[in-house]
Write a protein that holds these residues in place. Structure first.
Motif, PDB file in Angstrom:
ATOM      1  N   ARG A  23      49.565  41.431  46.899  1.00  0.00           N
ATOM      2  CA  ARG A  23      49.523  42.878  46.662  1.00  0.00           C
ATOM      3  C   ARG A  23      50.834  43.405  46.094  1.00  0.00           C
TER       4      ARG A  23
ATOM      5  N   GLU B 273      49.046  37.951  42.319  1.00  0.00           N
ATOM      6  CA  GLU B 273      49.371  39.366  42.489  1.00  0.00           C
ATOM      7  C   GLU B 273      48.381  40.034  43.436  1.00  0.00           C
ATOM      8  N   GLY B 274      47.111  39.671  43.329  1.00  0.00           N
ATOM      9  CA  GLY B 274      46.112  40.255  44.212  1.00  0.00           C
ATOM     10  C   GLY B 274      46.282  39.811  45.648  1.00  0.00           C
TER      11      GLY B 274
ATOM     12  N   ARG C 102      41.913  42.358  40.960  1.00  0.00           N
ATOM     13  CA  ARG C 102      42.794  41.351  40.367  1.00  0.00           C
ATOM     14  C   ARG C 102      42.395  39.937  40.783  1.00  0.00           C
TER      15      ARG C 102
ATOM     16  N   ASN D 236      42.502  47.563  44.070  1.00  0.00           N
ATOM     17  CA  ASN D 236      43.179  46.979  42.923  1.00  0.00           C
ATOM     18  C   ASN D 236      43.423  45.487  43.149  1.00  0.00           C
ATOM     19  N   SER D 237      43.806  45.116  44.354  1.00  0.00           N
ATOM     20  CA  SER D 237      44.057  43.702  44.623  1.00  0.00           C
ATOM     21  C   SER D 237      42.767  42.887  44.581  1.00  0.00           C
TER      22      SER D 237
ATOM     23  N   CYS E 278      52.792  43.701  42.220  1.00  0.00           N
ATOM     24  CA  CYS E 278      52.784  43.478  40.772  1.00  0.00           C
ATOM     25  C   CYS E 278      54.186  43.776  40.242  1.00  0.00           C
TER      26      CYS E 278
ATOM     27  N   PRO F 276      54.261  45.922  49.305  1.00  0.00           N
ATOM     28  CA  PRO F 276      53.069  45.991  48.443  1.00  0.00           C
ATOM     29  C   PRO F 276      53.062  47.272  47.615  1.00  0.00           C
ATOM     30  N   ASN F 277      52.781  47.126  46.317  1.00  0.00           N
ATOM     31  CA  ASN F 277      52.767  48.308  45.459  1.00  0.00           C
ATOM     32  C   ASN F 277      51.421  48.513  44.764  1.00  0.00           C
ATOM     33  N   ILE F 278      50.393  47.766  45.156  1.00  0.00           N
ATOM     34  CA  ILE F 278      49.043  47.999  44.654  1.00  0.00           C
ATOM     35  C   ILE F 278      48.109  48.128  45.849  1.00  0.00           C
ATOM     36  N   GLY F 279      47.017  48.820  45.654  1.00  0.00           N
ATOM     37  CA  GLY F 279      46.091  49.084  46.737  1.00  0.00           C
ATOM     38  C   GLY F 279      45.119  47.926  46.979  1.00  0.00           C
ATOM     39  N   ILE F 280      44.277  48.101  47.990  1.00  0.00           N
ATOM     40  CA  ILE F 280      43.306  47.075  48.375  1.00  0.00           C
ATOM     41  C   ILE F 280      42.277  46.856  47.269  1.00  0.00           C
TER      42      ILE F 280
END
Length: 84
Positions: free
Chosen positions: A54, A50-51, A13, A9-10, A56, A3-7
């Motif tokens: 997690r 993506e969300g 999204r 951010n997800s 992108c 995973p490269n996005i945070g909670i």
């Protein structure tokens, strides 16, 4: 796939993707001649996916391009000789 996005951010999204998906589906049911409609629906479904996972792909590409691979830090500034 890490995973490269945070909670937060997800969640944003997922919320934005579902909102866009709902709006575009209702809009498409009313207007049959909308040519960009299927592409926009796929893009909003991609945001939901993506969300959920997690991850992108664009963020992954950006992070890969911005990290140093050889361990040598280089300056972005030009060395301009100063006249004395």
């Amino acid at each position: 796939m890490k995973p490269n996005i945070g909670i937060i951010n997800s969640m944003v999204r997922i919320t934005a993707g579902l909102s866009m998906l709902t709006y575009l589906t209702i809009r498409g049911a009313r207007r049959e001649c909308d040519s960009s409609h299927p592409l926009l629906i796929m893009m909003s479904a991609l945001k939901v996916a993506e969300g959920i996972v997690r991850f992108c792909p664009l963020t992954a590409v950006y992070e890969e391009m911005s990290t140093e691979k050889d361990g040598i830090e280089q300056s972005w500034q030009q060395n301009i000789p100063q006249d004395q």
